[in-house]
Design a protein around this motif. Structure first.
Motif, PDB file in Angstrom:
ATOM      1  N   THR A 223      37.146  37.568  35.416  1.00  0.00           N
ATOM      2  CA  THR A 223      38.388  38.339  35.412  1.00  0.00           C
ATOM      3  C   THR A 223      38.639  38.942  36.785  1.00  0.00           C
ATOM      4  OG1 THR A 223      37.850  38.930  33.143  1.00  0.00           O
ATOM      5  CG2 THR A 223      39.634  40.154  34.191  1.00  0.00           C
TER       6      THR A 223
ATOM      7  N   GLY B  30      39.746  36.318  39.106  1.00  0.00           N
ATOM      8  CA  GLY B  30      41.146  35.971  38.873  1.00  0.00           C
ATOM      9  C   GLY B  30      42.069  36.983  39.541  1.00  0.00           C
TER      10      GLY B  30
ATOM     11  N   TYR C 232      41.997  36.349  43.281  1.00  0.00           N
ATOM     12  CA  TYR C 232      42.749  35.178  43.736  1.00  0.00           C
ATOM     13  C   TYR C 232      44.250  35.351  43.567  1.00  0.00           C
ATOM     14  CZ  TYR C 232      38.583  32.452  44.579  1.00  0.00           C
ATOM     15  OH  TYR C 232      37.412  31.982  45.099  1.00  0.00           O
ATOM     16  N   SER C 233      44.655  36.280  42.689  1.00  0.00           N
ATOM     17  CA  SER C 233      46.088  36.449  42.500  1.00  0.00           C
ATOM     18  C   SER C 233      46.754  37.031  43.748  1.00  0.00           C
ATOM     19  CB  SER C 233      46.367  37.329  41.281  1.00  0.00           C
ATOM     20  OG  SER C 233      46.010  38.660  41.556  1.00  0.00           O
TER      21      SER C 233
ATOM     22  N   GLY D 177      48.693  26.415  36.466  1.00  0.00           N
ATOM     23  CA  GLY D 177      47.493  26.732  37.227  1.00  0.00           C
ATOM     24  C   GLY D 177      46.624  25.518  37.484  1.00  0.00           C
TER      25      GLY D 177
ATOM     26  N   PHE E 215      47.256  27.769  41.206  1.00  0.00           N
ATOM     27  CA  PHE E 215      46.198  28.601  40.652  1.00  0.00           C
ATOM     28  C   PHE E 215      46.433  30.077  40.932  1.00  0.00           C
ATOM     29  CE2 PHE E 215      42.093  30.455  40.083  1.00  0.00           C
ATOM     30  CZ  PHE E 215      41.541  29.728  39.053  1.00  0.00           C
ATOM     31  N   ALA E 216      46.720  30.391  42.180  1.00  0.00           N
ATOM     32  CA  ALA E 216      46.863  31.800  42.555  1.00  0.00           C
ATOM     33  C   ALA E 216      48.085  32.419  41.896  1.00  0.00           C
ATOM     34  CB  ALA E 216      46.960  31.924  44.072  1.00  0.00           C
TER      35      ALA E 216
ATOM     36  N   GLN F 247      49.647  31.521  39.148  1.00  0.00           N
ATOM     37  CA  GLN F 247      49.477  31.719  37.713  1.00  0.00           C
ATOM     38  C   GLN F 247      48.405  32.769  37.430  1.00  0.00           C
ATOM     39  OE1 GLN F 247      51.666  30.849  35.814  1.00  0.00           O
ATOM     40  NE2 GLN F 247      52.589  28.941  36.482  1.00  0.00           N
ATOM     41  N   SER F 248      47.485  32.992  38.371  1.00  0.00           N
ATOM     42  CA  SER F 248      46.540  34.098  38.209  1.00  0.00           C
ATOM     43  C   SER F 248      47.297  35.418  38.189  1.00  0.00           C
ATOM     44  CB  SER F 248      45.517  34.122  39.345  1.00  0.00           C
ATOM     45  OG  SER F 248      44.679  33.013  39.263  1.00  0.00           O
TER      46      SER F 248
END
Lengths: 287, 413
Positions: free
Chosen positions: A27, A30, A33-34, A249, A255-256, A258-259
């Motif tokens: 978590t 995540g 990375y967001s 993602g 990925f980032a 959608q994080s």
């Protein structure tokens, strides 16, 4: 006392470590990375809150929020009504009570994906056949192919499957109510309705609370049912937030981004759960 | 107290290392002197063919063992594994946006100096080169089998209705009308699966908007609103010739329905043919490239790299992996592959001779071929669901604008 403490520690610490490694750490990753532009692989750099700003401008995400909430609220209500009814029935003095309880619990043991694929088959082959022979227009097509009706198919499958689990919780609540209270009420001349509203419902209030919260949280994260039934279609009409996050993602290389979407969604779910708990617990106290 | 805690953490850590050790061995383990390679394939249709080829290869190379892995949602699985730095040794994947991303990520072997490259038709090597783009130099995959976006037709029904293979759009519409008037389903659509709508979309898009649409769009020289207007109109025209539950039937059910004689035409790739024939072995099928314009010379067949072979740059067994790829690329194996899969070969002088493909044979011979437009769209935009939505709501203007805005949105992320 000291010895007791160390026993607790021995039990708690491994669980804590496992939970941290497999849950908390990802978590945090995540969330980290967001704030980057990571595609899921390769190089990345920090982009600040750009991803978050983009989520709020993303119509597709807003549509997904709309669908998910509509789905979750209706399913939660239906699941609670049905599971309470089933639980009261199973709690009554009926024959084969234990066997019936086991049978009603079966859907919960089955994998959601398998249930979904079976229902997919029913919607595609059985229902249109029945609809055609009876001359019912809206049933003669696959309802999963109609953007206005597809979500109902998903609600049906989701509710059918999760009634089992909530029934068990309600049953657990119902057995805590002593028969004496009902007898006393009968002597006072209370009818079935009065008994339900004045005795049963207030006394299982804590179970009502937990069922509402669990069902809502589960339905807000709806994913498997949709993958098995419609894949988010037709169009984007049944695209839930979890599905959007997963698709974008992992398939779309976002990925980032959608994080960031996932972090926002996490906050939304936490807030909703807290509000639900606060509101419903207040009701418990009043009674 | 503290000691106990440390001890328990230690034992836990030990446990994890043991587990990790097991996991590591599984991937490229060399138990009893055998090298095990993982072959990852994105096609469920080719599992049996691959099993046959692997058995033959293992017989010739007793010290190499190939483990086939063909999961559903393969591209997602592959990307997830990329995140974990755990790529399979050998990959057999499509020449699409995913390959482009893998190529740019620098995780695939560079085949630029390989002898094998010389036996492949250069146009397909160019095609996959464009997917990777110019940022990364090199050839990261070997085009192996190619596909064709066709209109499959039921020969028996064509004869009964007196239909001819159309050369122009007007002729195409004329035979659709004729089939409809005869009470048949002209086109059997399977639009419950969004991707099946892209077959028509790609034929129309490639021939109307042109092969270089994606490049121009990225450069800001064109938009969907400008170039895809006619495509959208023709998409809607085609769906009028479907059955009453266009949106309710999925690909698998569609194959069976078409095999059982529902529908005169089926807009699908060549890959659907083995599935249809499996369901109904006696069916007689033909194919043609959808005539998109009224100038027969302009109508090209959309063909792409359906399967390319590549291997991980990181694999411990490059030599063995190369051996398998060489085995796959030799003329006999490639012939076997395209015969069983009803595909076309990217390898020079290996031809598909099945009579089903009579109608598109000339396209391959004369080079009247163009590539799949959607392979060059940004992957995150999810074009197929947008197209599916458009076919339901039938609102052209907002749809084309949405395509433009989604494209830009994904690029800006």
């Amino acid at each position: 006392m000291k010895k007791k403490n160390s026993v607790y520690m021995l039990i708690a610490i491994p669980a804590f470590i496992l939970f941290f490694i497999f849950h908390t750490y990802p978590t945090l990753q995540g969330i980290f990375y967001s704030f980057t532009d990571w595609k899921g692989y390769g190089d990345w750099s920090f982009v600040g809150i750009k991803n978050y700003l983009n989520v709020f401008k993303d119509e597709r995400a807003l549509d997904a929020y709309g669908f998910t909430f509509k789905f979750a609220i209706i399913s939660t209500i239906l699941v609670n009504i049905f599971s309470l009814l089933v639980a009261m029935g199973l709690n009554g003095k009926i024959k084969f009570q234990k066997t019936l309880r086991a049978i009603y619990f079966l859907p919960y043991i089955l994998s959601i994906l398998i249930v979904g694929f079976i229902f997919n088959f029913i919607f595609t082959h059985f229902l249109p056949g029945i609809g055609e022979s009876l001359g019912i227009e809206f049933l003669s097509k696959n309802i999963l192919g109609d953007p206005k009706l597809a979500w109902l198919g998903i609600v049906l499958v989701a509710v059918w499957q999760s009634v089992a689990f909530n029934t068990i919780l309600y049953l657990a609540g119902l057995v805590t109510i002593s028969e004496d209270i009902y007898e006393a009420a009968s002597i006072d001349g209370a009818g079935v309705w009065t008994k339900f509203w004045k005795i049963t419902f207030p006394l299982i209030a804590p179970f009502f609370t937990i069922n509402m919260v669990l069902a809502m949280k589960g339905f807000l994260m709806v994913f498997d049912q949709i993958v098995a039934l419609t894949g988010g279609g037709p169009g984007k009409s049944t695209e839930s937030i979890s599905l959007l996050i997963y698709r974008g993602g992992f398939e779309g290389g976002e990925f980032a981004y959608q994080s960031a979407n996932a972090v926002i969604y996490f906050i939304v779910i936490v807030v909703i759960s807290i509000i639900q708990l606060k509101f419903l617990e207040k009701r418990e106290v009043e009674n | 107290m503290l000691k106990k805690v440390t001890a328990s953490i230690l034992s836990l850590a030990l446990g994890t290392t043991i587990l990790a050790g097991c996991g590591g061995n599984e991937g490229g383990g060399a138990e009893d002197g055998k090298v095990t390679l993982e072959l990852f394939s994105n096609k469920a249709e080719s599992i049996d063919t691959y099993k046959g080829i692997i058995a033959e290869f293992e017989e010739q190379n007793p010290d190499i063992k190939i483990k086939l892995d063909a999961p559903p949602e393969a591209e997602t699985v592959l990307k997830t594994r990329l995140t974990k730095n755990d790529l399979p040794d050998i990959m057999s994947i499509g020449g699409n946006a995913t390959y482009g991303e893998l190529g740019r990520a620098g995780v695939l072997h560079d085949f630029t100096d390989s002898e094998l490259l010389k036996s492949i038709q250069p146009s397909y090597v160019d095609m996959i080169g464009r997917l990777v783009g110019t940022e990364e130099e090199g050839v990261f995959g070997l085009p192996y089998a190619t596909n064709a976006n066709t209109v499959i037709y039921n020969k028996q029904k064509f004869e009964e209705l007196g239909l001819e293979v159309p050369k122009t759009w007007d002729e195409f519409i004329a035979i659709l009308d004729k089939a409809k008037a005869a009470g048949e389903i002209p086109i059997y659509f399977t639009l419950k699966d969004a991707w099946t709508g892209m077959i028509s979309w790609n034929s129309l898009g490639a021939n109307i908007a042109g092969e270089d649409f994606a490049e121009k769009k990225t450069a800001g020289d064109t938009t969907f609103v400008k170039s895809y207007d006619e495509v959208a109109d023709k998409m809607l025209t085609l769906t009028e010739y479907g059955h009453k539950d266009n949106m309710g039937v999925a690909y698998g059910d569609g194959n069976n329905a078409f095999a059982s004689g529902k529908g005169v035409m089926y807009i699908q790739g060549n890959w659907a043919i083995p599935e249809i024939v499996k369901a109904s072995p006696d069916i007689e099928l033909g194919t043609f490239a959808m005539p998109v314009t009224n100038d027969p010379a302009q109508n090209k067949l959309v063909s792409g790299v359906d399967v390319l072979l590549t291997m991980s740059e990181e694999t411990d067994h490059k030599e063995e992996a190369m051996k398998f790829i060489e085995f796959m690329m030799n003329k006999d194996t490639s012939k076997r592959y395209i015969d069983e899969q009803k595909a076309f070969s990217a390898i020079e002088e290996v031809f598909q001779e099945d009579p089903v493909f009579e109608g598109i044979k000339t396209n391959f011979e004369t080079g009247a071929i163009t590539s799949f437009p959607d392979h060059y769209y940004p992957a995150g935009m999810g074009a197929e669901n947008l197209v599916q939505e458009f076919l339901i709501e039938k609102k052209k203007e907002p749809f084309l604008k949405k395509l433009d805005s989604e494209w830009e949105k994904v690029q800006n992320r």
